[in-house]
Design a protein around this motif. Sequence first.
Motif, PDB file in Angstrom:
ATOM      1  N   TYR A   1       4.876  -9.869   2.427  1.00  0.00           N
ATOM      2  CA  TYR A   1       3.422  -9.767   2.474  1.00  0.00           C
ATOM      3  C   TYR A   1       2.863  -9.783   1.052  1.00  0.00           C
ATOM      4  CZ  TYR A   1       4.420  -8.012   7.155  1.00  0.00           C
ATOM      5  OH  TYR A   1       4.888  -7.862   8.434  1.00  0.00           O
ATOM      6  N   THR A   2       1.737 -10.462   0.863  1.00  0.00           N
ATOM      7  CA  THR A   2       1.081 -10.374  -0.440  1.00  0.00           C
ATOM      8  C   THR A   2       0.450  -9.002  -0.607  1.00  0.00           C
ATOM      9  OG1 THR A   2      -0.961 -11.337   0.416  1.00  0.00           O
ATOM     10  CG2 THR A   2       0.623 -12.846  -0.644  1.00  0.00           C
ATOM     11  N   ARG A   3       0.042  -8.417   0.501  1.00  0.00           N
ATOM     12  CA  ARG A   3      -0.445  -7.032   0.493  1.00  0.00           C
ATOM     13  C   ARG A   3      -0.235  -6.446   1.880  1.00  0.00           C
ATOM     14  NH1 ARG A   3      -5.747  -5.820   2.397  1.00  0.00           N
ATOM     15  NH2 ARG A   3      -6.788  -7.635   3.281  1.00  0.00           N
ATOM     16  N   ASN A   4       0.064  -5.145   1.921  1.00  0.00           N
ATOM     17  CA  ASN A   4       0.176  -4.465   3.209  1.00  0.00           C
ATOM     18  C   ASN A   4      -0.722  -3.226   3.257  1.00  0.00           C
ATOM     19  OD1 ASN A   4       1.651  -2.744   1.625  1.00  0.00           O
ATOM     20  ND2 ASN A   4       3.618  -3.220   2.560  1.00  0.00           N
ATOM     21  N   THR A   5      -1.607  -3.122   2.269  1.00  0.00           N
ATOM     22  CA  THR A   5      -2.629  -2.077   2.223  1.00  0.00           C
ATOM     23  C   THR A   5      -3.914  -2.715   1.714  1.00  0.00           C
ATOM     24  OG1 THR A   5      -2.057  -1.453  -0.036  1.00  0.00           O
ATOM     25  CG2 THR A   5      -0.939  -0.235   1.750  1.00  0.00           C
ATOM     26  N   ASP A   6      -4.972  -1.931   1.630  1.00  0.00           N
ATOM     27  CA  ASP A   6      -6.270  -2.431   1.182  1.00  0.00           C
ATOM     28  C   ASP A   6      -6.353  -2.432  -0.342  1.00  0.00           C
ATOM     29  OD1 ASP A   6      -8.876  -3.325   1.069  1.00  0.00           O
ATOM     30  OD2 ASP A   6      -9.742  -1.353   1.497  1.00  0.00           O
ATOM     31  N   VAL A   7      -5.711  -3.417  -0.953  1.00  0.00           N
ATOM     32  CA  VAL A   7      -5.741  -3.575  -2.407  1.00  0.00           C
ATOM     33  C   VAL A   7      -6.184  -4.995  -2.746  1.00  0.00           C
ATOM     34  CG1 VAL A   7      -3.966  -1.847  -2.861  1.00  0.00           C
ATOM     35  CG2 VAL A   7      -3.295  -4.226  -2.521  1.00  0.00           C
TER      36      VAL A   7
ATOM     37  N   ILE B   1      -5.584  -8.289  -4.663  1.00  0.00           N
ATOM     38  CA  ILE B   1      -4.513  -9.073  -5.290  1.00  0.00           C
ATOM     39  C   ILE B   1      -5.161 -10.356  -5.803  1.00  0.00           C
ATOM     40  CG2 ILE B   1      -2.287 -10.226  -4.974  1.00  0.00           C
ATOM     41  CD1 ILE B   1      -2.047  -7.254  -4.419  1.00  0.00           C
TER      42      ILE B   1
ATOM     43  N   GLY C   1      -9.326  -8.121   0.272  1.00  0.00           N
ATOM     44  CA  GLY C   1      -8.709  -6.821   0.027  1.00  0.00           C
ATOM     45  C   GLY C   1      -9.323  -6.099  -1.161  1.00  0.00           C
TER      46      GLY C   1
ATOM     47  N   LEU D   1      -5.892  -8.074   7.387  1.00  0.00           N
ATOM     48  CA  LEU D   1      -4.695  -7.253   7.151  1.00  0.00           C
ATOM     49  C   LEU D   1      -4.035  -6.875   8.476  1.00  0.00           C
ATOM     50  CD1 LEU D   1      -2.772  -5.755   5.275  1.00  0.00           C
ATOM     51  CD2 LEU D   1      -4.376  -3.828   5.314  1.00  0.00           C
TER      52      LEU D   1
ATOM     53  N   ARG E   1      -1.041 -14.056  -5.677  1.00  0.00           N
ATOM     54  CA  ARG E   1      -0.637 -14.381  -4.305  1.00  0.00           C
ATOM     55  C   ARG E   1       0.294 -15.596  -4.317  1.00  0.00           C
ATOM     56  NH1 ARG E   1      -4.879 -12.019  -0.508  1.00  0.00           N
ATOM     57  NH2 ARG E   1      -6.136 -10.781  -1.906  1.00  0.00           N
TER      58      ARG E   1
ATOM     59  N   ASP F   1      -0.205 -13.798   3.711  1.00  0.00           N
ATOM     60  CA  ASP F   1      -1.276 -13.328   2.840  1.00  0.00           C
ATOM     61  C   ASP F   1      -2.445 -12.866   3.682  1.00  0.00           C
ATOM     62  OD1 ASP F   1      -2.950 -12.999   0.530  1.00  0.00           O
ATOM     63  OD2 ASP F   1      -3.832 -14.959   0.981  1.00  0.00           O
TER      64      ASP F   1
END
Length: 178
Positions: A64-70, A72, A25, A43, A77, A21
């Motif tokens: 991944y919980t995120r792999n861009t700038d978003v 969540i 983000g 990130l 998560r 995680d």
Amino acid sequence: NEEVVAIANREKNVLKTVVIDAGHGGKDPGCLGKHSKEKDVALSIALQLGEMIERLQPDVKVIYTRNTDVFIPLNERAHIANRAGADLFISIHCNAHELPEKFGTETYIMGLHVSKSNLQVAMRENSVILQESDHQKKYDGFNPNSTPSYILLSNYQTAYQDNSLNLASKIENQFECK
């Protein structure tokens, strides 16, 4: 460090799925440094850690919980980790302090919100819940600004504390603060 990643396959504790995680983000920047935002640094570290695990432990599935700038939501998560049947959940954060003499690393594990400083960090990190619509319903009345909420929550989080403490110790031993 390779030793931190390799701990997963020692003894009877075989790691099959890791959820990484990257804290914050999107609309939640986290701590702000002079030249960076926590969400961006977290990130970058999360993606590098995932790549290292995949390279050194090819049998371990990395999610991944995120792999861009978003953004969540916090409950999502946890849902990502639970749906994946994760053996390990690593949430990466990069705290900041206004005093230059304060530096170093921190590794927290779930369920240890008994000290004042741990409680303060948990409350700060979880306050993002209040940015989510419908947070009272999503989190069943959990109040990120309430000490009793954390005491109740910690009672549910003790099942894997020994393993978590072992990993946290190995992570911290990899850092050299100067």
